[in-house]
Design an enzyme around this catalytic site. Structure first.
Site, PDB file in Angstrom:
ATOM      1  N   GLN A   1      -6.712  -9.679  -6.661  1.00 56.72           N
ATOM      2  CA  GLN A   1      -7.557 -10.632  -5.947  1.00 56.72           C
ATOM      3  C   GLN A   1      -6.952 -12.027  -5.982  1.00 56.72           C
ATOM      4  O   GLN A   1      -6.555 -12.526  -7.036  1.00 56.72           O
ATOM      5  CB  GLN A   1      -8.956 -10.655  -6.566  1.00 56.72           C
ATOM      6  CG  GLN A   1      -9.927 -11.625  -5.938  1.00 56.72           C
ATOM      7  CD  GLN A   1     -10.174 -11.326  -4.470  1.00 56.72           C
ATOM      8  OE1 GLN A   1      -9.764 -12.095  -3.615  1.00 56.72           O
ATOM      9  NE2 GLN A   1     -10.807 -10.207  -4.186  1.00 56.72           N
TER      10      GLN A   1
ATOM     11  N   ARG B   1      -8.623 -14.707  -4.583  1.00 56.00           N
ATOM     12  CA  ARG B   1      -9.727 -15.676  -4.604  1.00 56.00           C
ATOM     13  C   ARG B   1     -10.026 -16.055  -6.050  1.00 56.00           C
ATOM     14  O   ARG B   1     -10.299 -15.190  -6.888  1.00 56.00           O
ATOM     15  CB  ARG B   1     -10.969 -15.055  -3.956  1.00 56.00           C
ATOM     16  CG  ARG B   1     -12.123 -16.032  -3.789  1.00 56.00           C
ATOM     17  CD  ARG B   1     -13.385 -15.265  -3.385  1.00 56.00           C
ATOM     18  NE  ARG B   1     -13.166 -14.490  -2.174  1.00 56.00           N
ATOM     19  CZ  ARG B   1     -13.303 -14.971  -0.945  1.00 56.00           C
ATOM     20  NH1 ARG B   1     -13.641 -16.233  -0.779  1.00 56.00           N
ATOM     21  NH2 ARG B   1     -13.100 -14.202   0.090  1.00 56.00           N
TER      22      ARG B   1
ATOM     23  N   GLY C   1     -29.330  -3.940   3.274  1.00 50.78           N
ATOM     24  CA  GLY C   1     -28.285  -3.075   2.771  1.00 50.78           C
ATOM     25  C   GLY C   1     -26.908  -3.670   3.026  1.00 50.78           C
ATOM     26  O   GLY C   1     -26.783  -4.753   3.595  1.00 50.78           O
TER      27      GLY C   1
ATOM     28  N   GLN D   1     -21.160  -3.692   5.980  1.00 47.08           N
ATOM     29  CA  GLN D   1     -19.756  -3.288   6.089  1.00 47.08           C
ATOM     30  C   GLN D   1     -19.288  -2.664   4.778  1.00 47.08           C
ATOM     31  O   GLN D   1     -19.389  -3.288   3.716  1.00 47.08           O
ATOM     32  CB  GLN D   1     -18.887  -4.502   6.420  1.00 47.08           C
ATOM     33  CG  GLN D   1     -17.407  -4.162   6.606  1.00 47.08           C
ATOM     34  CD  GLN D   1     -16.580  -5.398   6.908  1.00 47.08           C
ATOM     35  OE1 GLN D   1     -17.109  -6.499   6.989  1.00 47.08           O
ATOM     36  NE2 GLN D   1     -15.278  -5.227   7.067  1.00 47.08           N
TER      37      GLN D   1
ATOM     38  N   GLY E   1     -13.415  -6.394  -0.314  1.00 49.84           N
ATOM     39  CA  GLY E   1     -14.876  -6.458  -0.314  1.00 49.84           C
ATOM     40  C   GLY E   1     -15.467  -6.880  -1.639  1.00 49.84           C
ATOM     41  O   GLY E   1     -16.566  -6.454  -1.998  1.00 49.84           O
ATOM     42  N   GLU E   2     -14.794  -7.771  -2.361  1.00 51.25           N
ATOM     43  CA  GLU E   2     -15.288  -8.143  -3.689  1.00 51.25           C
ATOM     44  C   GLU E   2     -16.642  -8.851  -3.633  1.00 51.25           C
ATOM     45  O   GLU E   2     -17.506  -8.605  -4.478  1.00 51.25           O
ATOM     46  CB  GLU E   2     -14.274  -9.042  -4.410  1.00 51.25           C
ATOM     47  CG  GLU E   2     -14.781  -9.509  -5.763  1.00 51.25           C
ATOM     48  CD  GLU E   2     -13.686  -9.934  -6.721  1.00 51.25           C
ATOM     49  OE1 GLU E   2     -13.969 -10.751  -7.601  1.00 51.25           O
ATOM     50  OE2 GLU E   2     -12.559  -9.438  -6.577  1.00 51.25           O
TER      51      GLU E   2
ATOM     52  N   ARG F   1     -19.048  -8.434  -1.465  1.00 54.77           N
ATOM     53  CA  ARG F   1     -20.081  -7.416  -1.229  1.00 54.77           C
ATOM     54  C   ARG F   1     -20.339  -6.592  -2.493  1.00 54.77           C
ATOM     55  O   ARG F   1     -21.471  -6.237  -2.800  1.00 54.77           O
ATOM     56  CB  ARG F   1     -19.648  -6.497  -0.084  1.00 54.77           C
ATOM     57  CG  ARG F   1     -19.900  -7.058   1.310  1.00 54.77           C
ATOM     58  CD  ARG F   1     -19.087  -6.329   2.351  1.00 54.77           C
ATOM     59  NE  ARG F   1     -17.706  -6.801   2.399  1.00 54.77           N
ATOM     60  CZ  ARG F   1     -16.698  -6.102   2.868  1.00 54.77           C
ATOM     61  NH1 ARG F   1     -16.897  -4.868   3.304  1.00 54.77           N
ATOM     62  NH2 ARG F   1     -15.494  -6.611   2.899  1.00 54.77           N
TER      63      ARG F   1
ATOM     64  N   ARG G   1      -9.911 -14.420   6.320  1.00 54.80           N
ATOM     65  CA  ARG G   1     -11.232 -15.038   6.216  1.00 54.80           C
ATOM     66  C   ARG G   1     -11.090 -16.558   6.204  1.00 54.80           C
ATOM     67  O   ARG G   1     -10.002 -17.090   6.052  1.00 54.80           O
ATOM     68  CB  ARG G   1     -11.956 -14.553   4.949  1.00 54.80           C
ATOM     69  CG  ARG G   1     -12.175 -13.042   4.960  1.00 54.80           C
ATOM     70  CD  ARG G   1     -12.925 -12.553   3.742  1.00 54.80           C
ATOM     71  NE  ARG G   1     -13.094 -11.118   3.795  1.00 54.80           N
ATOM     72  CZ  ARG G   1     -14.065 -10.498   4.454  1.00 54.80           C
ATOM     73  NH1 ARG G   1     -14.953 -11.213   5.123  1.00 54.80           N
ATOM     74  NH2 ARG G   1     -14.156  -9.188   4.459  1.00 54.80           N
TER      75      ARG G   1
END
Length: 301
Positions: free
Chosen positions: A55, A57, A76, A79, A96-97, A99, A134
């Site tokens: 990661q 970020r 919910g 994605q 998708g960390e 999420r 992103r």
């Protein structure tokens, strides 16, 4: 009658962007049931997913994470996250960390996930590219992500730009931020200094000068434009003194008309210095997006 096969658009294939080009669908014994479903998402227990070690970020806005958790409670996970299987029988997060963390915060037991069999190198590249696509990474996180792509995958700036959908000039500008001393980088990362401030400080050659100027910017709450004037005054004090003492000569009406026309067309401040038919055109921009737009206009894209 023989029907010739449809031509393959090799250019489109070569220039394709996005994560699909990084996600090989490899059939592996450990995930045969999943691949048999065509890569469709399945519910995986959150407790069986390990954090992504690749990661890029470094900071997560806790308020935004709480908002995402509230959305997950109500609607919910829209994605699915992307994971890969580990030899231990657990899974490792690839993309998708936020999420994944928000689902834990929301009290969820499982999360929809797509399984992919990829190597460490592929997982790292996917993670970095996904993050760079992103918009919520701070400038230093983006700079370090581009540096990793260059160092660990030997990508050129042009290749990084193509893979992430960014302009090559933007990639170069982010990489230049790594020249800043660690103290200044930390202030950019925390948001105390903007990307524009940081880029202006790169005009100095020595780290000590950058640090002193950064302190002055924060102490006086200087804007980016004020910072540019302040830095130029330090680098060229003789020119700054002359500018204060010598009033600017009147602008020829024809030159002024052209200057105003360019400003309306480009949407940026334009200054024309004309000396008997010779001179230069100075176009000012205050943020990277304005610079990218200017390049596109000048290139006719």
């Amino acid at each position: 009658m023989t029907i010739a096969p449809a031509p393959v658009d090799t250019k489109r294939r070569a220039l394709g962007k996005g994560l699909d080009s990084l996600l090989p669908r490899v059939q592996a014994p450990s995930i045969t049931p999943i691949e048999a479903e065509g890569g469709k998402p399945r519910e995986i227990p959150l407790g069986e997913i390990d954090r992504n070690p690749f990661q890029t970020r470094s900071q997560v806005n806790e308020d935004q994470l709480a908002e995402l958790a509230a959305s997950i409670v109500a609607n919910g996970v829209v994605q699915p996250v992307l994971v890969r299987p580990l030899a231990s029988g657990r899974f490792q997060l690839i993309a998708g960390e936020r999420r994944w963390r928000a689902s834990q915060l929301a009290g969820k037991v499982t999360i929809p996930a797509i399984l992919r069999q990829v190597s460490d190198e592929q997982a790292m590249e996917i993670t970095i590219v996904e993050n760079l696509q992103r918009t919520d990474l701070n400038p230093m996180e983006q700079a370090r992500a581009f540096e990793r792509l260059s160092r660990e995958f030997h990508m050129t700036q042009e290749q990084m730009a193509t893979r992430t959908g960014k302009d090559r000039a933007s990639v170069a500008n982010f990489l230049r931020l790594l020249r800043l001393p660690a103290t200044v980088q930390a202030r950019v990362e925390s948001g105390e200094l903007s990307f524009g401030h940081a880029r202006t400080l790169l005009a100095f050659e020595h780290a000590e000068d950058m640090e002193k100027a950064a302190q002055r910017i924060l102490a006086s709450s200087l804007s980016v434009r004020q910072t540019e004037a302040y830095v130029q005054g330090l680098l060229r004090p003789d020119r700054a003194a002359k500018k204060e003492q010598k009033p600017e000569p009147p602008i020829d009406p024809n030159v002024r008309a052209v200057q105003e026309r360019l400003q309306r067309s480009l949407g940026l401040k334009v200054h024309i210095e004309d000396h008997n038919g010779r001179g230069k055109v100075i176009i000012e921009y205050s943020k990277l997006e304005d610079f990218d737009t200017l390049l596109e206009q000048l290139a006719g894209e």
